[in-house]
Design a protein around this motif. Structure first.
Motif, short mmCIF file in Angstrom:
data_model
loop_
_atom_site.label_atom_id
_atom_site.label_comp_id
_atom_site.label_asym_id
_atom_site.label_seq_id
_atom_site.Cartn_x
_atom_site.Cartn_y
_atom_site.Cartn_z
N ARG A 82 42.67 9.64 34.13
CA ARG A 82 42.95 9.64 35.56
C ARG A 82 44.33 10.24 35.80
NH1 ARG A 82 43.18 3.87 37.75
NH2 ARG A 82 45.35 4.02 37.04
N GLU A 83 44.46 11.03 36.86
CA GLU A 83 45.75 11.62 37.19
C GLU A 83 46.07 11.42 38.67
OE1 GLU A 83 46.06 15.87 37.02
OE2 GLU A 83 44.05 16.20 37.78
N GLY A 84 47.33 11.29 38.95
CA GLY A 84 47.77 11.16 40.33
C GLY A 84 47.73 12.50 41.03
N VAL A 85 47.26 12.52 42.25
CA VAL A 85 47.16 13.74 43.04
C VAL A 85 48.25 13.78 44.11
CG1 VAL A 85 45.71 15.08 44.59
CG2 VAL A 85 44.69 13.91 42.63
N ALA A 86 48.35 12.71 44.90
CA ALA A 86 49.34 12.67 45.97
C ALA A 86 49.55 11.23 46.41
CB ALA A 86 48.88 13.51 47.16
N THR A 87 50.79 10.92 46.81
CA THR A 87 51.10 9.60 47.35
C THR A 87 51.95 9.75 48.60
OG1 THR A 87 53.10 9.39 45.99
CG2 THR A 87 51.05 8.48 45.08
N ILE A 88 51.96 8.69 49.43
CA ILE A 88 52.71 8.73 50.67
C ILE A 88 53.15 7.32 51.05
CG2 ILE A 88 50.60 8.49 52.06
CD1 ILE A 88 51.90 10.34 54.16
N TYR A 89 54.34 7.21 51.65
CA TYR A 89 54.77 5.96 52.25
C TYR A 89 55.69 6.29 53.41
CZ TYR A 89 59.40 6.21 49.99
OH TYR A 89 60.67 6.59 49.59
N ARG A 90 55.84 5.33 54.30
CA ARG A 90 56.74 5.52 55.45
C ARG A 90 58.05 4.83 55.17
NH1 ARG A 90 55.21 3.34 61.30
NH2 ARG A 90 56.85 1.81 60.88
N GLY A 91 59.12 5.59 55.27
CA GLY A 91 60.44 5.05 55.07
C GLY A 91 61.05 4.56 56.37
N VAL A 92 62.36 4.62 56.43
CA VAL A 92 63.07 4.16 57.63
C VAL A 92 62.64 4.98 58.84
CG1 VAL A 92 65.33 3.91 58.69
CG2 VAL A 92 65.02 3.41 56.25
N GLY A 93 62.43 4.31 59.94
CA GLY A 93 61.95 5.01 61.13
C GLY A 93 60.54 5.51 60.90
N TYR A 94 60.29 6.74 61.24
CA TYR A 94 58.96 7.32 61.05
C TYR A 94 58.99 8.48 60.06
CZ TYR A 94 57.16 4.41 64.76
OH TYR A 94 56.78 3.34 65.49
N ILE A 124 48.17 -3.76 55.09
CA ILE A 124 48.94 -2.75 54.38
C ILE A 124 50.25 -2.58 55.11
CG2 ILE A 124 49.11 -0.34 53.70
CD1 ILE A 124 47.10 -1.59 52.02
N TYR A 125 51.35 -2.84 54.46
CA TYR A 125 52.66 -2.63 55.06
C TYR A 125 52.95 -1.14 55.11
CZ TYR A 125 57.78 -2.59 55.17
OH TYR A 125 59.08 -2.35 55.47
N SER A 126 53.60 -0.70 56.18
CA SER A 126 53.86 0.72 56.34
C SER A 126 54.70 1.29 55.20
CB SER A 126 54.54 0.99 57.69
OG SER A 126 55.79 0.31 57.74
N GLY A 127 55.53 0.45 54.60
CA GLY A 127 56.35 0.90 53.50
C GLY A 127 55.66 0.89 52.16
N ASP A 128 54.42 0.39 52.13
CA ASP A 128 53.66 0.41 50.88
C ASP A 128 53.15 1.81 50.58
OD1 ASP A 128 52.03 -2.86 51.22
OD2 ASP A 128 53.98 -2.28 50.41
N CYS A 129 52.80 2.01 49.35
CA CYS A 129 52.24 3.29 48.92
C CYS A 129 50.75 3.33 49.24
CB CYS A 129 52.38 3.47 47.42
SG CYS A 129 54.03 3.28 46.77
N MET A 130 50.31 4.51 49.62
CA MET A 130 48.88 4.83 49.60
C MET A 130 48.77 6.20 48.95
SD MET A 130 47.28 3.42 53.18
CE MET A 130 45.59 3.36 52.53
N GLY A 131 47.71 6.40 48.21
CA GLY A 131 47.65 7.66 47.50
C GLY A 131 46.26 7.99 47.00
N TRP A 132 46.17 9.17 46.43
CA TRP A 132 44.92 9.68 45.88
C TRP A 132 45.10 10.01 44.41
CZ3 TRP A 132 40.45 9.58 48.51
CH2 TRP A 132 40.53 9.43 49.90
N PHE A 133 44.08 9.64 43.65
CA PHE A 133 44.04 9.90 42.23
C PHE A 133 42.67 10.50 41.91
CE2 PHE A 133 47.84 7.56 40.93
CZ PHE A 133 48.13 6.93 42.12
#
Length: 132
Positions: A45-57, A28-37
Motif C-alpha cells: 500500500r502507498e500513500g497518494v495524498a493527504t489533507i488537513y485544515r490548519g489555522v483559519g481556513y 472528524i475534527y477539521s484538523g485531523d488528517c484525511m487522505g487517499w492510499f
C-alpha cells in the motif's frame, strides 16, 4: 466510531479522469488528517495524498511524487467528505484506492499528515482500473 465510505471508482482509458469521494460518518475534527492510499496487486500500500485544515481556513496537502500535477485532493467545508480528482490517468494508477482518516502525527516537531502513517480509520476501498 468513524466510518468511511468511498465511491467514484471505475474503468477508464489512459489519459482519462475520475473523481473519488469519501464520506465520513462520525466525528472528524477539521484538523485531523484525511487522505487517499492505494494498493495494486502484488504491491505494498502507498500513500497518494493527504489533507488537513490548519489555522483559519488554510489547507495543507501532501502528494506522492508519482501523482503530483495530475491528482488533486480536496475537502468539503463541513470536513466530512474528501475528494480525489484524478486526471491524466496512467495504467500504473490501477489499484484499489482507500480513504483513511485520523489525528495528525508528530513529524520533526510538527503535527502533519504524512503519507506513510497508518491512520486510525479506513474505508473498504474503490477500484480504479486504467487501460492503455
Amino acid at each position: 466510531q468513524v466510518q468511511l465510505v468511498e465511491s467514484g471508482g471505475g474503468s477508464v482509458q489512459a489519459g482519462g479522469s475520475l473523481r473519488l469521494s469519501c464520506a465520513a460518518s462520525g466525528y472528524i475534527y477539521s484538523g485531523d488528517c484525511m487522505g487517499w492510499f492505494r494498493q495494486a496487486p502484488g504491491k505494498e500500500r502507498e500513500g497518494v495524498a493527504t489533507i488537513y485544515r490548519g489555522v483559519g481556513y488554510s489547507y495543507y496537502v501532501e502528494y506522492a511524487e508519482s501523482v503530483k500535477g495530475r491528482f488533486t485532493i480536496s475537502r468539503d467545508s463541513a470536513e466530512y467528505t474528501v475528494y480525489l480528482q484524478m486526471s491524466s490517468l496512467k495504467p500504473e494508477d490501477t489499484a484499489l484506492y482507500y480513504c483513511a482518516a485520523g489525528p495528525r502525527v508528530a513529524v520533526t516537531g510538527a503535527l502533519k499528515c504524512p503519507l506513510q502513517a497508518n491512520y486510525n480509520y479506513w474505508g473498504q476501498g474503490t477500484q480504479v482500473t486504467v487501460s492503455s
